[in-house]
Design a protein around this motif. Sequence first.
Motif, mmCIF file in Angstrom:
data_model
loop_
_atom_site.group_PDB
_atom_site.id
_atom_site.type_symbol
_atom_site.label_atom_id
_atom_site.label_comp_id
_atom_site.label_asym_id
_atom_site.label_seq_id
_atom_site.Cartn_x
_atom_site.Cartn_y
_atom_site.Cartn_z
ATOM 1 N N GLY A 63 -6.048 52.226 16.552
ATOM 2 C CA GLY A 63 -5.738 53.062 18.153
ATOM 3 C C GLY A 63 -3.636 53.156 17.965
ATOM 4 N N TRP A 88 -6.900 48.618 25.147
ATOM 5 C CA TRP A 88 -8.742 49.367 24.387
ATOM 6 C C TRP A 88 -9.575 48.136 23.890
ATOM 7 C CZ3 TRP A 88 -4.318 50.568 21.375
ATOM 8 C CH2 TRP A 88 -4.703 50.005 20.294
ATOM 9 N N PRO A 92 -8.295 43.533 27.553
ATOM 10 C CA PRO A 92 -6.807 44.301 27.813
ATOM 11 C C PRO A 92 -5.452 43.400 28.205
ATOM 12 C CG PRO A 92 -8.279 44.514 28.729
ATOM 13 C CD PRO A 92 -9.033 44.080 28.466
ATOM 14 N N ASP A 126 -9.696 45.395 18.682
ATOM 15 C CA ASP A 126 -10.727 45.748 19.458
ATOM 16 C C ASP A 126 -11.487 45.054 18.628
ATOM 17 O OD1 ASP A 126 -12.668 45.922 21.282
ATOM 18 O OD2 ASP A 126 -12.606 48.648 19.865
#
Length: 188
Positions: A63, A88, A92, A126
């Motif tokens: 991302g 994400w 967060p 993530d």
Amino acid sequence: MSVRTVRTIAPRLIAGVAALAALMGTAATTSATAAPAAPNRAALAKQILGTKGIAPATAHVGGRHAASTARQNLVDTAHGKGALTSPWGDRPHRRVALDTRMLNGMLKLRTQYGYRIAVSEIVGGDHSSRSRHYAGIAFDINYINGRHVGSGAPHRNLMAACKKLGATEVLGPGNAGHATHVHCGWPR
């Protein structure tokens, strides 16, 4: 000045000198047995950023968010701020203090063990919901000595070095979800 005034002011003056010495990082008294102070997280982050052979990522694999890259995590820490998680991830937009044991381990992989490493993630990216990344005690490496992890990079030796440096959660190729990077995590 009266003796009474001196007795009142002297303890405050001594306490003030000791407080100033503590802020400046010096001791109010000298001692031959005093151990040198361990570097703080800002100093370690600055040292990492200035060390050739440690390349913190300026982008994410999964991302876009420049404020949570590995490099920006170190820059923020060097400036006395918490490192930012990615929008994400499972945690967060949070500021996280990077652990000095983890930062020292990252630095020593280069300075003590001689590895040239690319750090792909620290608190950004993530990860699983209970990941040590979100606690500021883990980092991922995707290149070792110029070779991508999973493509012949010497990951087993680097993993052993992480363990010697205090990491208790060390994962890499052969572990689920770690085919392309080495994860080094310190105890909570």
